[in-house]
Design a protein around this motif. Sequence first.
Motif, PDB file in Angstrom:
ATOM      1  N   ILE A  18       0.847  -1.196   0.000  1.00  0.00           N
ATOM      2  CA  ILE A  18       0.000   0.000   0.000  1.00  0.00           C
ATOM      3  C   ILE A  18       0.882   1.247   0.000  1.00  0.00           C
ATOM      4  O   ILE A  18       2.050   1.191   0.388  1.00  0.00           O
ATOM      5  CB  ILE A  18      -0.975   0.008   1.203  1.00  0.00           C
ATOM      6  CG1 ILE A  18      -0.231  -0.007   2.539  1.00  0.00           C
ATOM      7  CG2 ILE A  18      -1.955  -1.159   1.104  1.00  0.00           C
ATOM      8  CD1 ILE A  18      -1.135   0.107   3.751  1.00  0.00           C
ATOM      9  N   GLN A  64      -7.437  -2.737   0.667  1.00  0.00           N
ATOM     10  CA  GLN A  64      -6.330  -3.292  -0.130  1.00  0.00           C
ATOM     11  C   GLN A  64      -5.669  -4.457   0.599  1.00  0.00           C
ATOM     12  O   GLN A  64      -5.355  -5.490  -0.007  1.00  0.00           O
ATOM     13  CB  GLN A  64      -5.301  -2.212  -0.434  1.00  0.00           C
ATOM     14  CG  GLN A  64      -4.094  -2.704  -1.220  1.00  0.00           C
ATOM     15  CD  GLN A  64      -4.454  -3.117  -2.624  1.00  0.00           C
ATOM     16  OE1 GLN A  64      -5.269  -2.466  -3.268  1.00  0.00           O
ATOM     17  NE2 GLN A  64      -3.890  -4.204  -3.101  1.00  0.00           N
ATOM     18  N   ASP A  68      -5.440  -8.236  -0.819  1.00  0.00           N
ATOM     19  CA  ASP A  68      -4.155  -8.921  -0.982  1.00  0.00           C
ATOM     20  C   ASP A  68      -4.124 -10.230  -0.192  1.00  0.00           C
ATOM     21  O   ASP A  68      -3.578 -11.225  -0.658  1.00  0.00           O
ATOM     22  CB  ASP A  68      -3.003  -8.033  -0.524  1.00  0.00           C
ATOM     23  CG  ASP A  68      -2.757  -6.874  -1.464  1.00  0.00           C
ATOM     24  OD1 ASP A  68      -3.303  -6.871  -2.586  1.00  0.00           O
ATOM     25  OD2 ASP A  68      -2.002  -5.959  -1.079  1.00  0.00           O
TER      26      ASP A  68
END
Length: 71
Positions: A18, A64, A68
């Motif tokens: 990130i 995010q 992931d």
Amino acid sequence: MSGNKQWKRELEKHLGAIPPMQQQILCLRFGLRGEHAHTLDEVTELLGLSRHELRRQEARALKQLRRDRAA
């Protein structure tokens, strides 16, 4: 390798996915990387962001990380 070192390695791997500002937000908010957990108001003051922008960036970062992790 100790469990703590492995956990830290995994944390860094995921945080590396990130943007740096989002990394900083999560580290401050949740007490990662040796920081103590800060309140929303403390982080907005430290980073010069509005509460709305901080929450938006925090939500993006968490989304995010979840994406992931699921991949």
